[in-house]
Design a protein around this motif. Structure first.
Motif, PDB file in Angstrom:
ATOM      1  N   THR A 108       0.828  -1.205   0.000  1.00 37.68           N
ATOM      2  CA  THR A 108       0.000   0.000   0.000  1.00 37.68           C
ATOM      3  C   THR A 108       0.867   1.262   0.000  1.00 37.68           C
ATOM      4  OG1 THR A 108      -0.104   0.006   2.428  1.00 37.68           O
ATOM      5  CG2 THR A 108      -1.890  -1.118   1.246  1.00 37.68           C
ATOM      6  N   GLY A 109       0.259   2.385  -0.349  1.00 30.70           N
ATOM      7  CA  GLY A 109       0.944   3.662  -0.298  1.00 30.70           C
ATOM      8  C   GLY A 109       0.038   4.771  -0.776  1.00 30.70           C
ATOM      9  N   ILE A 110       0.058   5.897  -0.080  1.00 30.64           N
ATOM     10  CA  ILE A 110      -0.685   7.093  -0.466  1.00 30.64           C
ATOM     11  C   ILE A 110       0.333   8.124  -0.919  1.00 30.64           C
ATOM     12  CG2 ILE A 110      -2.386   8.803   0.239  1.00 30.64           C
ATOM     13  CD1 ILE A 110      -3.381   5.922   0.451  1.00 30.64           C
ATOM     14  N   PHE A 111       0.416   8.330  -2.240  1.00 31.81           N
ATOM     15  CA  PHE A 111       1.440   9.191  -2.822  1.00 31.81           C
ATOM     16  C   PHE A 111       0.791  10.407  -3.481  1.00 31.81           C
ATOM     17  CE2 PHE A 111       3.716   4.953  -3.954  1.00 31.81           C
ATOM     18  CZ  PHE A 111       4.000   4.741  -2.615  1.00 31.81           C
ATOM     19  N   SER A 112       1.389  11.572  -3.269  1.00 29.52           N
ATOM     20  CA  SER A 112       0.875  12.791  -3.900  1.00 29.52           C
ATOM     21  C   SER A 112       2.007  13.549  -4.571  1.00 29.52           C
ATOM     22  CB  SER A 112       0.200  13.678  -2.854  1.00 29.52           C
ATOM     23  OG  SER A 112       1.108  14.059  -1.827  1.00 29.52           O
ATOM     24  N   ASN A 113       1.636  14.321  -5.611  1.00 28.84           N
ATOM     25  CA  ASN A 113       2.587  15.092  -6.408  1.00 28.84           C
ATOM     26  C   ASN A 113       3.698  14.179  -6.931  1.00 28.84           C
ATOM     27  OD1 ASN A 113       3.337  17.772  -7.479  1.00 28.84           O
ATOM     28  ND2 ASN A 113       5.191  17.472  -6.273  1.00 28.84           N
ATOM     29  N   VAL A 114       3.321  13.282  -7.845  1.00 25.86           N
ATOM     30  CA  VAL A 114       4.231  12.260  -8.358  1.00 25.86           C
ATOM     31  C   VAL A 114       4.594  12.589  -9.805  1.00 25.86           C
ATOM     32  CG1 VAL A 114       4.554   9.798  -8.776  1.00 25.86           C
ATOM     33  CG2 VAL A 114       3.132  10.568  -6.847  1.00 25.86           C
ATOM     34  N   TYR A 115       5.889  12.762 -10.059  1.00 29.43           N
ATOM     35  CA  TYR A 115       6.416  13.087 -11.386  1.00 29.43           C
ATOM     36  C   TYR A 115       7.239  11.900 -11.866  1.00 29.43           C
ATOM     37  CZ  TYR A 115       8.898  15.707 -15.060  1.00 29.43           C
ATOM     38  OH  TYR A 115       9.418  16.142 -16.257  1.00 29.43           O
ATOM     39  N   ILE A 116       6.861  11.338 -13.020  1.00 28.15           N
ATOM     40  CA  ILE A 116       7.527  10.145 -13.555  1.00 28.15           C
ATOM     41  C   ILE A 116       7.912  10.401 -15.007  1.00 28.15           C
ATOM     42  CG2 ILE A 116       7.247   7.705 -14.123  1.00 28.15           C
ATOM     43  CD1 ILE A 116       5.226   7.526 -11.828  1.00 28.15           C
ATOM     44  N   SER A 117       9.143  10.023 -15.368  1.00 28.06           N
ATOM     45  CA  SER A 117       9.596  10.254 -16.744  1.00 28.06           C
ATOM     46  C   SER A 117      10.598   9.184 -17.172  1.00 28.06           C
ATOM     47  CB  SER A 117      10.249  11.639 -16.858  1.00 28.06           C
ATOM     48  OG  SER A 117      10.743  11.877 -18.161  1.00 28.06           O
ATOM     49  N   GLY A 118      10.466   8.726 -18.447  1.00 26.33           N
ATOM     50  CA  GLY A 118      11.489   7.903 -19.060  1.00 26.33           C
ATOM     51  C   GLY A 118      11.292   6.406 -19.003  1.00 26.33           C
ATOM     52  N   TYR A 119      10.096   5.929 -18.645  1.00 24.06           N
ATOM     53  CA  TYR A 119       9.864   4.486 -18.503  1.00 24.06           C
ATOM     54  C   TYR A 119       9.316   3.914 -19.813  1.00 24.06           C
ATOM     55  CZ  TYR A 119      11.139   5.035 -13.695  1.00 24.06           C
ATOM     56  OH  TYR A 119      11.871   5.299 -12.555  1.00 24.06           O
ATOM     57  N   ASN A 129      -8.792  -1.108  -4.399  1.00 26.05           N
ATOM     58  CA  ASN A 129     -10.238  -0.839  -4.364  1.00 26.05           C
ATOM     59  C   ASN A 129     -10.724  -0.278  -3.037  1.00 26.05           C
ATOM     60  OD1 ASN A 129     -10.348  -1.780  -6.972  1.00 26.05           O
ATOM     61  ND2 ASN A 129     -11.155  -3.804  -6.439  1.00 26.05           N
ATOM     62  N   ASN A 130      -9.895  -0.344  -2.016  1.00 25.08           N
ATOM     63  CA  ASN A 130     -10.258   0.207  -0.702  1.00 25.08           C
ATOM     64  C   ASN A 130      -9.510   1.495  -0.383  1.00 25.08           C
ATOM     65  OD1 ASN A 130     -12.252  -1.665   0.297  1.00 25.08           O
ATOM     66  ND2 ASN A 130     -10.612  -3.183   0.439  1.00 25.08           N
ATOM     67  N   GLY A 131      -8.909   2.098  -1.411  1.00 30.73           N
ATOM     68  CA  GLY A 131      -8.308   3.421  -1.239  1.00 30.73           C
ATOM     69  C   GLY A 131      -6.991   3.451  -0.506  1.00 30.73           C
ATOM     70  N   LYS A 132      -6.301   2.313  -0.399  1.00 26.32           N
ATOM     71  CA  LYS A 132      -5.009   2.281   0.286  1.00 26.32           C
ATOM     72  C   LYS A 132      -3.835   2.289  -0.693  1.00 26.32           C
ATOM     73  CE  LYS A 132      -4.601  -0.345   3.922  1.00 26.32           C
ATOM     74  NZ  LYS A 132      -4.654  -1.550   4.780  1.00 26.32           N
ATOM     75  N   VAL A 133      -4.160   2.367  -1.991  1.00 27.23           N
ATOM     76  CA  VAL A 133      -3.156   2.596  -3.032  1.00 27.23           C
ATOM     77  C   VAL A 133      -3.617   3.801  -3.836  1.00 27.23           C
ATOM     78  CG1 VAL A 133      -2.047   1.717  -5.108  1.00 27.23           C
ATOM     79  CG2 VAL A 133      -2.445   0.181  -3.171  1.00 27.23           C
ATOM     80  N   VAL A 134      -2.942   4.914  -3.647  1.00 26.44           N
ATOM     81  CA  VAL A 134      -3.301   6.163  -4.322  1.00 26.44           C
ATOM     82  C   VAL A 134      -2.031   6.798  -4.875  1.00 26.44           C
ATOM     83  CG1 VAL A 134      -4.289   8.470  -4.074  1.00 26.44           C
ATOM     84  CG2 VAL A 134      -5.264   6.547  -2.769  1.00 26.44           C
ATOM     85  N   VAL A 135      -2.040   7.124  -6.159  1.00 26.33           N
ATOM     86  CA  VAL A 135      -0.912   7.815  -6.789  1.00 26.33           C
ATOM     87  C   VAL A 135      -1.512   8.997  -7.554  1.00 26.33           C
ATOM     88  CG1 VAL A 135       1.096   7.609  -8.295  1.00 26.33           C
ATOM     89  CG2 VAL A 135       0.294   5.609  -7.007  1.00 26.33           C
ATOM     90  N   SER A 136      -1.661  10.117  -6.860  1.00 21.34           N
ATOM     91  CA  SER A 136      -2.378  11.256  -7.448  1.00 21.34           C
ATOM     92  C   SER A 136      -2.144  12.513  -6.603  1.00 21.34           C
ATOM     93  CB  SER A 136      -3.872  10.946  -7.497  1.00 21.34           C
ATOM     94  OG  SER A 136      -4.598  12.024  -8.023  1.00 21.34           O
ATOM     95  N   PRO A 137      -1.948  13.648  -7.264  1.00 25.41           N
ATOM     96  CA  PRO A 137      -1.876  13.843  -8.707  1.00 25.41           C
ATOM     97  C   PRO A 137      -0.579  13.284  -9.286  1.00 25.41           C
ATOM     98  CG  PRO A 137      -1.401  15.891  -7.577  1.00 25.41           C
ATOM     99  CD  PRO A 137      -1.832  14.929  -6.523  1.00 25.41           C
ATOM    100  N   LEU A 138      -0.651  12.888 -10.550  1.00 27.00           N
ATOM    101  CA  LEU A 138       0.433  12.193 -11.228  1.00 27.00           C
ATOM    102  C   LEU A 138       0.666  12.799 -12.605  1.00 27.00           C
ATOM    103  CD1 LEU A 138       2.287   9.676 -11.892  1.00 27.00           C
ATOM    104  CD2 LEU A 138       0.164   8.491 -12.518  1.00 27.00           C
ATOM    105  N   THR A 191      -0.579  20.302 -12.349  1.00 25.02           N
ATOM    106  CA  THR A 191      -0.126  20.900 -11.089  1.00 25.02           C
ATOM    107  C   THR A 191       1.111  20.215 -10.516  1.00 25.02           C
ATOM    108  OG1 THR A 191      -1.539  19.468  -9.730  1.00 25.02           O
ATOM    109  CG2 THR A 191      -2.503  21.523 -10.539  1.00 25.02           C
ATOM    110  N   VAL A 192       1.451  19.061 -11.072  1.00 30.17           N
ATOM    111  CA  VAL A 192       2.580  18.300 -10.519  1.00 30.17           C
ATOM    112  C   VAL A 192       3.905  18.976 -10.850  1.00 30.17           C
ATOM    113  CG1 VAL A 192       3.877  16.147 -10.721  1.00 30.17           C
ATOM    114  CG2 VAL A 192       1.399  16.090 -10.468  1.00 30.17           C
ATOM    115  N   THR A 193       4.788  19.035  -9.878  1.00 33.86           N
ATOM    116  CA  THR A 193       6.122  19.600 -10.066  1.00 33.86           C
ATOM    117  C   THR A 193       7.173  18.583  -9.612  1.00 33.86           C
ATOM    118  OG1 THR A 193       6.046  20.610  -7.858  1.00 33.86           O
ATOM    119  CG2 THR A 193       5.359  21.973  -9.735  1.00 33.86           C
ATOM    120  N   LYS A 194       8.389  18.732 -10.122  1.00 31.43           N
ATOM    121  CA  LYS A 194       9.476  17.882  -9.661  1.00 31.43           C
ATOM    122  C   LYS A 194       9.834  18.214  -8.215  1.00 31.43           C
ATOM    123  CE  LYS A 194      11.762  17.389 -14.194  1.00 31.43           C
ATOM    124  NZ  LYS A 194      13.010  17.637 -14.949  1.00 31.43           N
TER     125      LYS A 194
END
Length: 407
Positions: free
Chosen positions: A311-322, A346-355, A383-386
């Motif tokens: 699980t993980g609740i992640f915010s402001n995620v910038y990904i490049s080069g995959y 499905n129970n909201g314990k994995v969130v990657v947003s905003p991305l 809105t995502v920044t490095k």
């Protein structure tokens, strides 16, 4: 400080088992002006040069200077190793060397952006040594929900406790280079920085893991959080955790994968459905052109992988080069199994947003390593920044600015 020659000679014999070729300043209780210090505050001092080796059972202060770290150095018995800004350790690579802080030891390593604390090697070869390992007494959930487990680092230490706020010390502006030495069977490896059941009372800030052959950072349970951490050029995963690690105050994680690298983040909870999702704000994962997984044709080319109830609740995620490679597809987020999707996503314990997912293949969808009920979609957020990190010597190796990818 006054010196008692007989005392100095006697203590030097005792310390010789753990300290060699070093300048030792003995605390005899009198600082020279009549004020008596508490014995044990500083049992020994390395003043600019010397060798650190063996098991350290009394407090030691290491001042700014150049040192050798020889073999597996363990801090235990209530001792604290204090390392000043500007201390550099050249690690012996002809044997298994590492710095290990056991549950009853503590580290106080505080560098600065201009004068970091550095652990490196002369040969500058990934896998030269075993890196830094901290053990704490915070809770874990290992396989089958066990509250204790045996470490994977070759030290055969049982980890896992009941003090969520346990304090293993402070590490600030510390850089570990060329870790990941193979252990035991010759195929298992240590990480550059490893945290076993480390508690929330521990401070981890402004750390660099550079070109190790295993993970940049791995958390085995515990509750510690980390801020302003850099994983650069590590062969396996940049960030990895298991045993239901649950740090809640993490921010500014940056990975730059180059040459050889697997997942940007590999996340699992050792198959424990009931776990507390860790929280991380501000994540930047960049995969350099022509970066290959350790094993050709491997699926380990996505940015973030969740499996085994991770699980993980992640915010402001910038990904490049995959990019797709070796007949396998790369994704911003890859879900490996249906159980993780059902119980965690499905129970909201994995969130990657905003991305934001740029210069990469398979944009706009999460990937699945099984036949899903429905793929999760997303739109790149404007809105995502490095990640923003302070520049300085702490993030510069051999003239290379490790933060250049953030510019």
């Amino acid at each position: 400080m006054k010196k008692n020659l007989l005392t100095l000679f006697s203590l030097a014999l005792v310390l010789s088992a753990t300290l060699s070729s070093c300048t030792i300043d003995i605390n005899d209780g009198d600082n020279g002006n009549g004020t008596v210090n508490t014995p044990g505050t500083t049992e020994s001092v390395l003043s600019g040069s010397g060798t650190l080796s063996g098991t350290i059972t009394k407090d030691i202060l290491i001042k700014k200077g150049n040192y050798t770290l020889d073999g597996i150095v363990k801090i235990t018995n209530g001792a604290t190793i204090t390392i000043e800004a500007g201390a550099t350790f050249n690690v012996v690579t002809t044997k298994s060397s590492s710095l290990v802080i056991l549950q009853d030891g503590k580290i106080n390593a505080v560098g600065t952006a201009a004068e970091p604390i550095v652990f490196t090697t002369t040969t500058k070869t990934p896998g030269d040594w075993g890196g830094i390992t901290l053990y704490g007494n915070a809770p874990i959930k290992a396989v089958n929900g066990l509250s204790q487990a045996l470490s994977e680092d070759g030290n055969s230490v049982y980890y896992g406790g009941n003090d969520a706020n346990h304090n293993s010390g402070t590490m600030k502006f510390v850089r570990v280079e060329y870790g990941g030495k193979k252990i035991n069977d010759g195929t298992s490896e240590t990480n550059s920085m490893t945290f076993y059941a480390v508690g929330a009372g521990t401070t981890l800030e402004n750390l660099v893991s550079y070109k190790g052959t295993d993970d940049g950072y791995e958390f085995f349970g515990g509750t510690v959080s980390a801020k302003n951490i850099v994983s650069y050029g590590n062969y396996d995963d940049s960030f990895d955790w298991q045993d239901a690690w649950s740090g809640q105050n993490n921010t500014n994680w940056y990975a730059f994968q180059t040459g050889t690298g697997n997942f940007g983040m590999e996340i699992e909870a050792s198959a424990n459905v009931d776990n507390t999702a860790p929280k991380i704000s501000n994540i930047t994962l960049i995969r350099d052109t022509n970066t290959n997984p350790e094993v050709a044709g491997s699926v380990e080319i996505s940015a973030i992988q969740f499996k085994r109830q991770g699980t993980g609740i992640f915010s402001n995620v910038y990904i490049s080069g995959y990019k797709n490679m070796g007949g396998k597809s790369a994704y911003s987020v890859l879900i490996q199994d249906a159980a993780t999707e059902t119980n965690q996503v499905n129970n909201g314990k994995v969130v990657v947003s905003p991305l934001t997912y740029l210069n990469s293949d398979n944009a706009g969808v999460w990937g699945y390593a099984y036949t899903p009920n429905g793929a999760k979609t997303f739109t790149n957020s404007t809105t995502v920044t490095k990640v923003s990190l302070v520049a300085g010597a702490w993030a510069t190796v051999d003239g290379v600015n490790l933060l250049a990818g953030l510019q």
